[in-house]
Design a protein around this motif. Sequence first.
Motif, PDB file in Angstrom:
ATOM      1  N   VAL A 181      -7.039  27.166 -31.588  1.00 21.07           N
ATOM      2  CA  VAL A 181      -7.717  26.614 -30.661  1.00 21.07           C
ATOM      3  C   VAL A 181      -8.732  25.298 -31.438  1.00 21.07           C
ATOM      4  N   LYS A 182      -8.585  24.194 -31.167  1.00 24.50           N
ATOM      5  CA  LYS A 182      -9.048  23.199 -31.923  1.00 24.50           C
ATOM      6  C   LYS A 182     -10.631  23.280 -31.830  1.00 24.50           C
ATOM      7  N   LYS A 183     -11.012  23.420 -30.398  1.00 22.98           N
ATOM      8  CA  LYS A 183     -12.558  23.264 -30.108  1.00 22.98           C
ATOM      9  C   LYS A 183     -13.142  24.829 -30.058  1.00 22.98           C
ATOM     10  N   ASP A 184     -14.244  24.773 -31.064  1.00 14.34           N
ATOM     11  CA  ASP A 184     -15.152  26.086 -30.871  1.00 14.34           C
ATOM     12  C   ASP A 184     -15.825  26.402 -29.386  1.00 14.34           C
ATOM     13  N   VAL A 185     -15.915  27.571 -29.507  1.00 15.70           N
ATOM     14  CA  VAL A 185     -16.548  28.046 -28.152  1.00 15.70           C
ATOM     15  C   VAL A 185     -18.010  28.354 -28.474  1.00 15.70           C
ATOM     16  N   ILE A 186     -19.015  27.475 -27.984  1.00 14.05           N
ATOM     17  CA  ILE A 186     -20.321  27.786 -28.239  1.00 14.05           C
ATOM     18  C   ILE A 186     -21.303  28.208 -27.383  1.00 14.05           C
ATOM     19  N   THR A 187     -21.954  29.445 -27.591  1.00 17.62           N
ATOM     20  CA  THR A 187     -22.819  29.927 -26.443  1.00 17.62           C
ATOM     21  C   THR A 187     -24.231  29.916 -26.878  1.00 17.62           C
ATOM     22  N   LYS A 188     -25.169  29.279 -26.136  1.00 13.36           N
ATOM     23  CA  LYS A 188     -26.514  29.021 -26.279  1.00 13.36           C
ATOM     24  C   LYS A 188     -27.095  30.447 -26.228  1.00 13.36           C
ATOM     25  N   LEU A 189     -28.050  30.683 -27.185  1.00 14.35           N
ATOM     26  CA  LEU A 189     -28.882  31.964 -26.815  1.00 14.35           C
ATOM     27  C   LEU A 189     -29.888  31.809 -25.625  1.00 14.35           C
ATOM     28  N   ASP A 190     -29.469  32.208 -24.568  1.00 19.56           N
ATOM     29  CA  ASP A 190     -30.197  32.212 -23.383  1.00 19.56           C
ATOM     30  C   ASP A 190     -30.429  33.501 -22.631  1.00 19.56           C
ATOM     31  N   SER A 235     -33.545  28.531 -27.352  1.00 19.26           N
ATOM     32  CA  SER A 235     -32.822  27.326 -27.351  1.00 19.26           C
ATOM     33  C   SER A 235     -32.112  26.878 -28.426  1.00 19.26           C
ATOM     34  N   ARG A 236     -32.838  27.102 -29.863  1.00 19.68           N
ATOM     35  CA  ARG A 236     -32.353  26.700 -31.150  1.00 19.68           C
ATOM     36  C   ARG A 236     -31.261  27.328 -31.713  1.00 19.68           C
ATOM     37  N   TYR A 237     -30.982  28.576 -31.228  1.00 21.87           N
ATOM     38  CA  TYR A 237     -29.924  29.502 -31.430  1.00 21.87           C
ATOM     39  C   TYR A 237     -28.472  29.506 -30.770  1.00 21.87           C
ATOM     40  N   ASP A 238     -27.496  29.508 -31.440  1.00 23.00           N
ATOM     41  CA  ASP A 238     -26.285  29.506 -30.749  1.00 23.00           C
ATOM     42  C   ASP A 238     -25.040  30.213 -31.419  1.00 23.00           C
ATOM     43  N   CYS A 239     -24.558  30.869 -30.674  1.00 25.09           N
ATOM     44  CA  CYS A 239     -23.265  31.661 -31.271  1.00 25.09           C
ATOM     45  C   CYS A 239     -21.832  30.878 -31.272  1.00 25.09           C
ATOM     46  N   VAL A 240     -21.274  31.031 -32.242  1.00 23.71           N
ATOM     47  CA  VAL A 240     -20.238  30.118 -32.334  1.00 23.71           C
ATOM     48  C   VAL A 240     -18.734  31.143 -32.448  1.00 23.71           C
ATOM     49  N   PHE A 241     -17.887  30.609 -31.769  1.00 27.13           N
ATOM     50  CA  PHE A 241     -16.542  31.445 -31.848  1.00 27.13           C
ATOM     51  C   PHE A 241     -15.301  30.312 -31.998  1.00 27.13           C
ATOM     52  N   HIS A 242     -14.922  30.533 -33.524  1.00 28.42           N
ATOM     53  CA  HIS A 242     -13.781  29.705 -33.647  1.00 28.42           C
ATOM     54  C   HIS A 242     -12.666  30.623 -33.876  1.00 28.42           C
TER      55      HIS A 242
END
Length: 119
Positions: free
Chosen positions: A55-64, A44-51
């Motif tokens: 697009v103004k807002k990044d897409v963030i996906t938690k490592l789940d 849960s401490r890790y996430d993948c960021v799509f910039h």
Amino acid sequence: MFWRKDGEEIHEDVDHGEILPNHDGTFQMRVDLNISSVKPEDWSRYDCVFHLSGVKKDVITKLDKAVIRTNWDKPRNLSVSVIVVVLVIVLIAAAGFIIYKNKGLESGSGLFQRLNSET
């Protein structure tokens, strides 16, 4: 696209794949995080960021574990499949051998009886 741990971009254990074209004119990219040394409780401490450009807002996906796919289970599933196939082949071979032996005994005993009746 990049990986973060506790909100900080990380580079260790991260593999940046090639940017590849798709048939529709778009592109795809891959950034792999080696999680073999990450404890499941720390995912849960890790996430993948799509910039994304434009697009103004990044897409963030938690490592789940329920969302992110890994290849950890494939060898085990493959080995189970191989074992099942081998067992089926062994059972078929054993059944074939038993049938062959029984038919051989039946035809052999008939020949023995005919020879005995002729003498």
